[in-house]
Design a protein around this motif. Sequence first.
Motif, mmCIF file in Angstrom:
data_model
loop_
_atom_site.group_PDB
_atom_site.id
_atom_site.type_symbol
_atom_site.label_atom_id
_atom_site.label_comp_id
_atom_site.label_asym_id
_atom_site.label_seq_id
_atom_site.Cartn_x
_atom_site.Cartn_y
_atom_site.Cartn_z
ATOM 1 N N ALA A 1 34.212 25.424 28.322
ATOM 2 C CA ALA A 1 34.793 24.323 29.108
ATOM 3 C C ALA A 1 34.945 24.726 30.567
ATOM 4 O O ALA A 1 34.667 23.926 31.474
ATOM 5 C CB ALA A 1 36.149 23.937 28.520
ATOM 6 N N ALA A 2 35.364 25.968 30.819
ATOM 7 C CA ALA A 2 35.539 26.437 32.196
ATOM 8 C C ALA A 2 34.189 26.500 32.913
ATOM 9 O O ALA A 2 34.075 26.121 34.085
ATOM 10 C CB ALA A 2 36.200 27.814 32.200
ATOM 11 N N ALA A 3 33.161 26.970 32.206
ATOM 12 C CA ALA A 3 31.831 27.066 32.804
ATOM 13 C C ALA A 3 31.288 25.679 33.155
ATOM 14 O O ALA A 3 30.743 25.461 34.244
ATOM 15 C CB ALA A 3 30.879 27.784 31.850
ATOM 16 N N LEU A 4 31.433 24.737 32.237
ATOM 17 C CA LEU A 4 30.926 23.385 32.480
ATOM 18 C C LEU A 4 31.689 22.704 33.610
ATOM 19 O O LEU A 4 31.101 21.985 34.426
ATOM 20 C CB LEU A 4 31.023 22.565 31.197
ATOM 21 C CG LEU A 4 30.079 22.994 30.058
ATOM 22 C CD1 LEU A 4 30.329 22.145 28.820
ATOM 23 C CD2 LEU A 4 28.627 22.894 30.492
ATOM 24 N N ALA B 1 26.072 29.319 28.995
ATOM 25 C CA ALA B 1 27.507 29.073 29.199
ATOM 26 C C ALA B 1 28.245 30.378 29.473
ATOM 27 O O ALA B 1 29.138 30.434 30.327
ATOM 28 C CB ALA B 1 28.091 28.365 27.981
ATOM 29 N N ARG B 2 27.866 31.423 28.756
ATOM 30 C CA ARG B 2 28.513 32.727 28.966
ATOM 31 C C ARG B 2 28.207 33.269 30.363
ATOM 32 O O ARG B 2 29.082 33.790 31.055
ATOM 33 C CB ARG B 2 28.037 33.714 27.904
ATOM 34 C CG ARG B 2 28.516 33.374 26.492
ATOM 35 C CD ARG B 2 27.734 34.132 25.442
ATOM 36 N NE ARG B 2 27.898 35.565 25.600
ATOM 37 C CZ ARG B 2 27.067 36.464 25.060
ATOM 38 N NH1 ARG B 2 26.018 36.056 24.350
ATOM 39 N NH2 ARG B 2 27.291 37.750 25.228
ATOM 40 N N GLU B 3 26.947 33.145 30.786
ATOM 41 C CA GLU B 3 26.557 33.611 32.120
ATOM 42 C C GLU B 3 27.295 32.811 33.201
ATOM 43 O O GLU B 3 27.749 33.371 34.197
ATOM 44 C CB GLU B 3 25.039 33.460 32.308
ATOM 45 C CG GLU B 3 24.200 34.398 31.452
ATOM 46 C CD GLU B 3 24.026 35.768 32.084
ATOM 47 O OE1 GLU B 3 24.706 36.052 33.094
ATOM 48 O OE2 GLU B 3 23.220 36.555 31.574
ATOM 49 N N LEU B 4 27.370 31.513 32.980
ATOM 50 C CA LEU B 4 28.030 30.662 33.969
ATOM 51 C C LEU B 4 29.520 30.964 34.070
ATOM 52 O O LEU B 4 30.094 30.957 35.164
ATOM 53 C CB LEU B 4 27.826 29.187 33.605
ATOM 54 C CG LEU B 4 26.432 28.645 33.906
ATOM 55 C CD1 LEU B 4 26.235 27.308 33.217
ATOM 56 C CD2 LEU B 4 26.242 28.507 35.400
ATOM 57 N N PHE B 5 30.143 31.250 32.938
ATOM 58 C CA PHE B 5 31.561 31.601 32.977
ATOM 59 C C PHE B 5 31.764 32.888 33.772
ATOM 60 O O PHE B 5 32.682 32.991 34.592
ATOM 61 C CB PHE B 5 32.098 31.776 31.556
ATOM 62 C CG PHE B 5 33.525 32.258 31.525
ATOM 63 C CD1 PHE B 5 34.568 31.381 31.778
ATOM 64 C CD2 PHE B 5 33.813 33.593 31.269
ATOM 65 C CE1 PHE B 5 35.882 31.830 31.775
ATOM 66 C CE2 PHE B 5 35.118 34.046 31.269
ATOM 67 C CZ PHE B 5 36.163 33.165 31.515
ATOM 68 N N ARG B 6 30.892 33.865 33.548
ATOM 69 C CA ARG B 6 31.009 35.117 34.302
ATOM 70 C C ARG B 6 30.825 34.860 35.792
ATOM 71 O O ARG B 6 31.553 35.407 36.620
ATOM 72 C CB ARG B 6 29.977 36.142 33.809
ATOM 73 C CG ARG B 6 30.047 37.463 34.559
ATOM 74 C CD ARG B 6 29.189 38.528 33.935
ATOM 75 N NE ARG B 6 27.776 38.194 33.962
ATOM 76 C CZ ARG B 6 26.815 39.059 33.604
ATOM 77 N NH1 ARG B 6 27.141 40.267 33.166
ATOM 78 N NH2 ARG B 6 25.551 38.694 33.643
ATOM 79 N N SER C 1 31.394 32.064 37.421
ATOM 80 C CA SER C 1 32.553 31.334 37.951
ATOM 81 C C SER C 1 33.738 32.263 38.156
ATOM 82 O O SER C 1 34.488 32.124 39.130
ATOM 83 C CB SER C 1 32.935 30.193 37.001
ATOM 84 O OG SER C 1 33.430 30.688 35.767
ATOM 85 N N GLU C 2 33.908 33.236 37.262
ATOM 86 C CA GLU C 2 35.004 34.200 37.404
ATOM 87 C C GLU C 2 34.794 35.103 38.616
ATOM 88 O O GLU C 2 35.746 35.450 39.318
ATOM 89 C CB GLU C 2 35.118 35.045 36.132
ATOM 90 C CG GLU C 2 35.672 34.286 34.940
ATOM 91 C CD GLU C 2 37.119 33.882 35.123
ATOM 92 O OE1 GLU C 2 37.986 34.764 35.136
ATOM 93 O OE2 GLU C 2 37.371 32.665 35.272
#
Length: 255
Positions: free
Chosen positions: A66-69, A98-103, A105-106
């Motif tokens: 959800a955070a990545a999206l 999604a995992r890559e995008l979350f990283r 974004s962090e």
Amino acid sequence: MSFRSNVRPLAAAALPFALLAAGLFVVAATGQEKSKSAAKPAANTTVKGSAKAKDAIPAFTPEREAAALAFVREHHAEVADLLENLRKTRPEQYRRAARELFRASERVAQWKDRDPARYQLELQTWKINSRIQLLLARSTMSPDIDVDAEIKSLLGRRIDVRLELRRHERELAAKRLADIDSDIDRLASQKETMVDRQLTQMRQGVKANRQKIKPAAAKNNGETKNDAAKSDATKNSDAKDKPAKAAAPSKQPAK
């Protein structure tokens, strides 16, 4: 001048457009370092365990998804639509994206409170990289589309942002150096004053501790004297009892 050769390491034109675009987007999410390392031989990709742990992709969770999206929808909505298609057609690739995008974004978000100026520059860099990768994907799927002019403009903008970031870092470093110089001057010029002040504080601390110790010592001495008096009284009482016992006649057996 053509930029289509840049997609050669990711030759996957036969894949559906949504999958290819999302795959290229994953490269953008990790920055230029990832795309560079992808072109190196496998022997050069070996890193130490600590580095692997640092760069490890976070596990997939609904919260991170959800955070990545949310991050993508806010900063590059066009790619969010492609990811939605990827979720339906390639679930595993979607989870990886999604995992890559979350990283990613962090990595950007870590500067939001610590250094707002850097946060804006890091975010701009991410958005430029994301746009470039999407254009490359479109060019791969449709060779007749000419994206050279826009990509060239984006590359120039990316360098401009990089320059701004380095200048910002230089300003912070200069401020840090100025603070260090100021501290050096203060320590050198106020050495004797600082020594005297610290010595005075230590003496005051010792004096205060002595004041605390005196009542406690007096109390202990009083208790010791009372204990000694009680002990003497007990001894005297015992001493009086002994002669009386000694004077008592002893019983003699009858002859």
